[in-house]
Write a protein that holds these residues in place. Structure first.
Motif, PDB file in Angstrom:
ATOM      1  N   ALA A  14      51.141  32.649  38.258  1.00  0.00           N
ATOM      2  CA  ALA A  14      52.556  32.916  38.534  1.00  0.00           C
ATOM      3  C   ALA A  14      52.883  34.407  38.621  1.00  0.00           C
ATOM      4  O   ALA A  14      53.874  34.787  39.243  1.00  0.00           O
ATOM      5  CB  ALA A  14      53.415  32.260  37.456  1.00  0.00           C
ATOM      6  N   ALA A  15      52.060  35.260  38.014  1.00  0.00           N
ATOM      7  CA  ALA A  15      52.347  36.705  38.054  1.00  0.00           C
ATOM      8  C   ALA A  15      51.775  37.384  39.293  1.00  0.00           C
ATOM      9  O   ALA A  15      52.144  38.527  39.595  1.00  0.00           O
ATOM     10  CB  ALA A  15      51.784  37.384  36.807  1.00  0.00           C
ATOM     11  N   MET A  16      50.869  36.703  40.014  1.00  0.00           N
ATOM     12  CA  MET A  16      50.131  37.393  41.082  1.00  0.00           C
ATOM     13  C   MET A  16      51.012  37.891  42.246  1.00  0.00           C
ATOM     14  O   MET A  16      50.820  39.022  42.699  1.00  0.00           O
ATOM     15  CB  MET A  16      48.965  36.528  41.591  1.00  0.00           C
ATOM     16  N   PRO A  17      51.976  37.105  42.736  1.00  0.00           N
ATOM     17  CA  PRO A  17      52.798  37.636  43.841  1.00  0.00           C
ATOM     18  C   PRO A  17      53.523  38.918  43.444  1.00  0.00           C
ATOM     19  O   PRO A  17      53.512  39.904  44.193  1.00  0.00           O
ATOM     20  CB  PRO A  17      53.778  36.484  44.127  1.00  0.00           C
ATOM     21  N   ALA A  18      54.125  38.948  42.250  1.00  0.00           N
ATOM     22  CA  ALA A  18      54.864  40.137  41.814  1.00  0.00           C
ATOM     23  C   ALA A  18      53.920  41.312  41.600  1.00  0.00           C
ATOM     24  O   ALA A  18      54.244  42.459  41.931  1.00  0.00           O
ATOM     25  CB  ALA A  18      55.642  39.830  40.533  1.00  0.00           C
ATOM     26  N   LEU A  19      52.712  41.065  41.063  1.00  0.00           N
ATOM     27  CA  LEU A  19      51.753  42.159  40.824  1.00  0.00           C
ATOM     28  C   LEU A  19      51.275  42.742  42.146  1.00  0.00           C
ATOM     29  O   LEU A  19      51.131  43.960  42.283  1.00  0.00           O
ATOM     30  CB  LEU A  19      50.569  41.655  39.988  1.00  0.00           C
ATOM     31  N   ALA A  20      51.022  41.873  43.125  1.00  0.00           N
ATOM     32  CA  ALA A  20      50.572  42.352  44.438  1.00  0.00           C
ATOM     33  C   ALA A  20      51.668  43.190  45.100  1.00  0.00           C
ATOM     34  O   ALA A  20      51.396  44.225  45.717  1.00  0.00           O
ATOM     35  CB  ALA A  20      50.185  41.167  45.323  1.00  0.00           C
ATOM     36  N   ARG A  21      52.921  42.743  44.950  1.00  0.00           N
ATOM     37  CA  ARG A  21      54.046  43.494  45.521  1.00  0.00           C
ATOM     38  C   ARG A  21      54.174  44.845  44.842  1.00  0.00           C
ATOM     39  O   ARG A  21      54.383  45.874  45.488  1.00  0.00           O
ATOM     40  CB  ARG A  21      55.338  42.710  45.304  1.00  0.00           C
ATOM     41  N   GLU A  22      54.039  44.857  43.517  1.00  0.00           N
ATOM     42  CA  GLU A  22      54.289  46.080  42.749  1.00  0.00           C
ATOM     43  C   GLU A  22      53.165  47.099  42.906  1.00  0.00           C
ATOM     44  O   GLU A  22      53.405  48.287  43.022  1.00  0.00           O
ATOM     45  CB  GLU A  22      54.452  45.693  41.270  1.00  0.00           C
ATOM     46  N   PHE A  23      51.904  46.630  42.909  1.00  0.00           N
ATOM     47  CA  PHE A  23      50.774  47.561  42.864  1.00  0.00           C
ATOM     48  C   PHE A  23      49.963  47.607  44.150  1.00  0.00           C
ATOM     49  O   PHE A  23      49.035  48.392  44.274  1.00  0.00           O
ATOM     50  CB  PHE A  23      49.862  47.212  41.681  1.00  0.00           C
ATOM     51  N   GLY A  24      50.267  46.735  45.104  1.00  0.00           N
ATOM     52  CA  GLY A  24      49.538  46.754  46.368  1.00  0.00           C
ATOM     53  C   GLY A  24      48.268  45.936  46.304  1.00  0.00           C
ATOM     54  O   GLY A  24      47.900  45.420  45.244  1.00  0.00           O
ATOM     55  N   PRO A  25      47.569  45.839  47.442  1.00  0.00           N
ATOM     56  CA  PRO A  25      46.399  44.967  47.532  1.00  0.00           C
ATOM     57  C   PRO A  25      45.253  45.377  46.607  1.00  0.00           C
ATOM     58  O   PRO A  25      44.416  44.531  46.245  1.00  0.00           O
ATOM     59  CB  PRO A  25      45.964  45.086  49.003  1.00  0.00           C
ATOM     60  N   GLY A  26      45.209  46.648  46.169  1.00  0.00           N
ATOM     61  CA  GLY A  26      44.147  47.102  45.258  1.00  0.00           C
ATOM     62  C   GLY A  26      44.128  46.348  43.945  1.00  0.00           C
ATOM     63  O   GLY A  26      43.094  46.260  43.276  1.00  0.00           O
ATOM     64  N   ALA A  27      45.275  45.790  43.573  1.00  0.00           N
ATOM     65  CA  ALA A  27      45.373  45.096  42.285  1.00  0.00           C
ATOM     66  C   ALA A  27      44.773  43.695  42.343  1.00  0.00           C
ATOM     67  O   ALA A  27      44.565  43.074  41.302  1.00  0.00           O
ATOM     68  CB  ALA A  27      46.837  45.004  41.854  1.00  0.00           C
ATOM     69  N   VAL A  28      44.525  43.219  43.568  1.00  0.00           N
ATOM     70  CA  VAL A  28      44.103  41.824  43.720  1.00  0.00           C
ATOM     71  C   VAL A  28      42.621  41.753  44.088  1.00  0.00           C
ATOM     72  O   VAL A  28      42.178  42.366  45.063  1.00  0.00           O
ATOM     73  CB  VAL A  28      44.952  41.119  44.810  1.00  0.00           C
ATOM     74  N   ALA A  29      41.842  41.022  43.299  1.00  0.00           N
ATOM     75  CA  ALA A  29      40.417  40.847  43.593  1.00  0.00           C
ATOM     76  C   ALA A  29      40.247  39.890  44.774  1.00  0.00           C
ATOM     77  O   ALA A  29      41.204  39.236  45.200  1.00  0.00           O
ATOM     78  CB  ALA A  29      39.706  40.295  42.357  1.00  0.00           C
ATOM     79  N   ALA A  30      39.011  39.805  45.274  1.00  0.00           N
ATOM     80  CA  ALA A  30      38.734  39.001  46.472  1.00  0.00           C
ATOM     81  C   ALA A  30      39.128  37.527  46.270  1.00  0.00           C
ATOM     82  O   ALA A  30      39.541  36.853  47.215  1.00  0.00           O
ATOM     83  CB  ALA A  30      37.252  39.103  46.833  1.00  0.00           C
ATOM     84  N   ASP A  31      39.035  37.049  45.036  1.00  0.00           N
ATOM     85  CA  ASP A  31      39.354  35.631  44.788  1.00  0.00           C
ATOM     86  C   ASP A  31      40.843  35.378  44.538  1.00  0.00           C
ATOM     87  O   ASP A  31      41.241  34.245  44.266  1.00  0.00           O
ATOM     88  CB  ASP A  31      38.517  35.091  43.622  1.00  0.00           C
ATOM     89  N   GLY A  32      41.660  36.442  44.608  1.00  0.00           N
ATOM     90  CA  GLY A  32      43.097  36.259  44.424  1.00  0.00           C
ATOM     91  C   GLY A  32      43.568  36.443  42.987  1.00  0.00           C
ATOM     92  O   GLY A  32      44.759  36.350  42.699  1.00  0.00           O
ATOM     93  N   SER A  33      42.644  36.734  42.077  1.00  0.00           N
ATOM     94  CA  SER A  33      43.040  37.010  40.686  1.00  0.00           C
ATOM     95  C   SER A  33      43.350  38.503  40.542  1.00  0.00           C
ATOM     96  O   SER A  33      43.086  39.296  41.451  1.00  0.00           O
ATOM     97  CB  SER A  33      41.918  36.615  39.732  1.00  0.00           C
ATOM     98  N   LEU A  34      43.891  38.862  39.386  1.00  0.00           N
ATOM     99  CA  LEU A  34      44.111  40.282  39.098  1.00  0.00           C
ATOM    100  C   LEU A  34      42.760  40.980  38.953  1.00  0.00           C
ATOM    101  O   LEU A  34      41.874  40.482  38.255  1.00  0.00           O
ATOM    102  CB  LEU A  34      44.924  40.422  37.799  1.00  0.00           C
ATOM    103  N   ASP A  35      42.614  42.129  39.615  1.00  0.00           N
ATOM    104  CA  ASP A  35      41.415  42.951  39.417  1.00  0.00           C
ATOM    105  C   ASP A  35      41.592  43.692  38.091  1.00  0.00           C
ATOM    106  O   ASP A  35      42.262  44.724  38.025  1.00  0.00           O
ATOM    107  CB  ASP A  35      41.260  43.925  40.596  1.00  0.00           C
ATOM    108  N   ARG A  36      41.009  43.123  37.035  1.00  0.00           N
ATOM    109  CA  ARG A  36      41.290  43.613  35.684  1.00  0.00           C
ATOM    110  C   ARG A  36      40.793  45.043  35.461  1.00  0.00           C
ATOM    111  O   ARG A  36      41.462  45.848  34.817  1.00  0.00           O
ATOM    112  CB  ARG A  36      40.656  42.692  34.645  1.00  0.00           C
TER     113      ARG A  36
END
Ligand code: ADP
Length: 205
Positions: A44-66
């Motif tokens: 549920a947090a992924m759309p907002a995180l991607a919007r806030e931090f850009g594509p760099g925050a999202v790993a290839a599988d769609g999870s947060l790049d920790r």
């Protein structure tokens, strides 16, 4: 319902203790697990995180790049605040939902940063239980279970509350340092479980 807050530094053994309490009939609400689920693929947090931090925050599988997020959050306090601004309300909402649904003998909230947000947590809890561990053992355990370097682990520990302030907030303490065997850990957890069952039934909640 009778409510326990279970906390301790990274690698102290919180999850292990919570697993045992759950086996014996407590309801467990693990805020770390909730945070992780929010940042898995489709979380549920992924759309907002991607919007806030850009594509760099999202790993290839769609999870947060920790690893990426950890670097950003440590380097830039504002990025950390933005991250927490997204995650904290979602974690709070899901924590509340799970607590409302709980039906166990008593309720355990597993909260890594409980002491760091004591004013918010203290009024919601009947007791605070701290799993206490020496720093070198924390490092050794976290190294064994993750790919993190010692420097990265010590940096996480430095950002967490000091051992002394955690102990100061504790009503109950479980000692789980380098000399504690799994059997000794289990025995301490069982003693507290029995005590909390008694307290829970005495308060009739
Ligand atoms: P936390 O949830 O506080 O980060 P964990 O419960 O995940 O800590 O414990 C960290 C690691 O150390 C896990 O792999 C766990 O199985 C191990 N561990 C914890 N306590 C002990 C112990 N007394 N003896 C051996 N291994 C332990």
């Amino acid at each position: 319902m009778y409510k326990i807050g279970l906390t301790g530094g990274i690698g102290s053994g919180k999850t292990r203790v919570a697993d045992m309490l759950g086996e014996w009939g407590a309801s467990i609400v693990d805020t770390d697990e909730i945070a992780r689920a929010l940042t898995l693929p489709g979380g549920a947090a992924m759309p907002a995180l991607a919007r806030e931090f850009g594509p760099g925050a999202v790993a290839a599988d769609g999870s947060l790049d920790r690893a990426w997020m950890r670097e950003r959050a440590f380097a830039d306090p504002q990025a950390r605040q933005r991250l927490e601004g997204i995650l904290h309300p979602l974690i709070g909402h899901e924590t509340e939902r799970q607590a409302q649904a709980a039906r166990g003998a008593y309720l355990v909230f597993v909260v890594p940063l409980l002491v760091e947000s004591l004013p918010r947590w203290r009024p919601r809890l009947d007791r605070i239980c701290v799993v206490d561990c020496d720093p070198d053992t924390q490092v050794a355990r976290v190294r064994a279970r993750s790919g993190l370097t010692e420097a990265a682990i010590r940096r996480i520990m430095a950002a967490q509350a000091a051992r002394a302030s955690r102990l100061e907030a504790a009503d109950d303490i479980i000692v789980n340092d380098g000399a504690t065997t799994p059997e000794q850990l289990r025995a301490q957890a069982k003693d507290l479980h029995d005590r909390w069952l008694t307290l829970a039934s005495a308060t009739g909640r």
